[in-house]
Design an enzyme around this catalytic site. Structure first.
Site, PDB file in Angstrom:
ATOM      1  CE  LYS A  25     -38.467  10.549  15.689  1.00 36.65           C
ATOM      2  NZ  LYS A  25     -37.001  10.752  15.582  1.00 36.65           N
ATOM      3  CB  SER A  41     -33.864  11.273  13.317  1.00 33.90           C
ATOM      4  OG  SER A  41     -33.581   9.939  13.026  1.00 33.90           O
ATOM      5  CB  SER A 100     -36.308   8.085  12.882  1.00 28.58           C
ATOM      6  OG  SER A 100     -35.888   8.998  13.871  1.00 28.58           O
TER       7      SER A 100
END
Ligand code: GLN
Length: 487
Positions: free
Chosen positions: A87, A186, A162
């Site tokens: 990420k 997330s 996310s």
């Protein structure tokens, strides 16, 4: 069980676990270079899904040659053959990291996070950095400065967030596994939306050093994988004490991946509010009911418990995380790093303009909310009170876990929704976090398991929560549930 979203282009054989990959390499069926080429091919084919902010193609190919050589020489690390994506809020020395925000555009990490260092030490290959909600604030990847990520199961739908890019990268075979971060869901929720596994470790299991901070008393990095075996192995490697993060527990790290066999009977609680709420999708409820029945048939005790603090989890989470975020994001001031407004004329306008132009709408909303709840006149009414309620939520959750081995709840009230459907109403969006934030507030581990699709072909998932540092049991039981789902 795995249907359309695990179909890959025919020339690309992709493997289910790292150990399958390592066996195939030993047998000369593939090589690390061939695997990297296959992932790069998929990244290109599915580029329109917008999962990656940057692909480290040349570097990954070079590293793959090195790892192939090390395998031949017998000197390769435990993750040789594993190609992951990270990420874009996880620092990797010499590579850009932006948290999908304009304010960090072009910023290069000057050190690597502990998680990245530990993975690289075992010969993982990092193929790129993945799109996410801006500063990890969101649950649909729509707050990203670089645009939403599309779900591979249905491109009109969100990836979740996310860590949306990380989940889609695994879902669509653009890498073998990925690393996300989970503050309030997330890792788990995008995994649920994309039909893959997402694990949030206990707070304090994994070092946060080198993660771009959102809410420091919640943030944890966690793996997104197709198999429990890989989740266990990745967790084992990234976990454990780190002198650069004092919140990591100084507890030994079990060899999670050595023994994943489940035996015995368990006591499982499901939260009755999750089945009675009108906000929960019918097919999602049916899935929960089906597993309650199935587990009972297998001889486990599965009982309803009422979690009377359910209405408080979302407000408590948003008061505390926005408070922490307002403090953590103060460092993006146009002076230290990242974007500086070309329109600034003095120090004050440098701060104001850089922050106003550099942050997106959702991030600004949260900084303002957090500043408000921490302000002198409101501190006791909001922040201090939310801290007390967090303690109550944690205690009540632990009470349940003293009587039961696991809590079983949906990961999300609904499957992946349409892109654009929720973005305009922050309250609707925040409420969608209802099932993931409980574990985050309590600091306990939780995993999202893909358990099939709804009638529209969208992935459905369930979530299991357990006691702090009981990841070993959680992984074993998760593997057992996934196996049950196949027959
Ligand atoms: N959706 C939640 C939020 O917006 C969770 C985000 C996260 O875990 N980073 O805060």
């Amino acid at each position: 069980m795995y249907n359309k979203f695990f179909y890959f282009r025919p020339m690309t054989k992709l493997y289910y676990t790292l150990s399958d990959i390592q066996t195939a390499i030993q047998q000369g069926e593939t090589s690390v270079v061939a695997l990297v080429e296959a992932y790069l091919d998929n990244i290109k084919t599915f580029g329109h899904l917008n999962a990656f902010n940057e692909v480290f193609a040349d570097e990954a190919l070079l590293l793959a040659q090195d790892v192939d050589l090390k395998i031949q020489q017998g000197t390769a690390g435990r993750l040789a053959g594993m190609v992951i994506a990270i990420k874009d809020n996880i620092c990797y020395k010499g590579h850009q990291v932006t948290a999908s925000s304009k304010i960090l555009e072009g910023f290069t990490s000057i050190f690597s996070s502990t998680v990245v260092e530990r993975l690289l030490a075992e010969d993982v290959i990092i193929i790129g950095r993945c799109n996410c909600d801006e500063f990890a604030m969101g649950g649909s990847n729509e707050t990203s400065y670089l645009g939403p990520v599309k779900n591979f199961a249905d491109e009109t739908r969100v990836s979740g967030g996310s860590s949306g890019g990380s989940a889609v990268a695994v879902q669509a075979g653009m890498c073998h596994a990925a690393l996300g971060t989970d503050t309030g869901g997330s890792v788990r929720q995008p995994a649920a939306f994309c039909g893959v596994i997402g694990l949030k470790p206990t707070y304090g299991r994994v070092s946060r050093y080198g993660l771009i901070a959102y809410a420091s008393s919640f943030d944890q990095a966690g793996p997104i994988t197709k198999s429990i075996e890989d989740a266990a192995l990745l967790l084992e490697i990234i976990s454990g004490a780190d002198e650069r993060d004092a919140t990591v527990a100084d507890l030994p790290v079990p060899a999670y991946s050595d023994d994943l066999n489940f035996t015995g009977k368990k006591r499982i609680a499901y939260i009755s509010e999750a089945l009675s709420s009108n906000g929960v999708d019918v097919q999602q409820k049916d899935l929960l009911n089906a597993y309650i029945e199935r587990l009972r048939q297998e001889g486990h005790v599965v009982e309803p418990v009422s979690f009377d603090l359910m209405d408080y989890v979302v407000p408590t989470y948003y008061i505390l995380t926005t408070a922490e975020a307002s403090s953590n994001l103060a460092r993006y001031d146009g002076v230290h790093y990242g974007y500086r407004s070309p329109n600034a004329t003095d120090l004050e306008s440098t701060y104001k303009r850089s922050r106003s132009e550099g942050f997106g709408k959702e991030v600004k909303r949260r900084i303002m909310l957090g500043t408000f709840v921490l302000s002198a006149g409101y501190y006791d009414a909001y922040y201090a009170k939310a801290q007390k309620i967090r303690r109550m939520i944690r205690d009540r959750t632990n009470d349940i876990l003293n009587q039961y081995d696991f809590i079983l709840i949906p990961t999300s009230p609904t499957p992946a929704f349409e892109i654009g459907e929720q973005i305009k109403d922050p309250v609707v969006r925040y409420l969608a976090d209802i099932f993931t934030v409980q574990a985050s507030l309590a600091g306990i581990p939780a995993i999202s398991l893909p358990l099939g699709n709804n009638t529209e072909g969208l992935p459905l998932a369930l979530q299991l929560l357990t006691k702090s540092f009981a990841e070993s049991d959680l992984l074993k039981f998760s593997k057992y549930i996934l196996e049950l789902s196949k027959n």
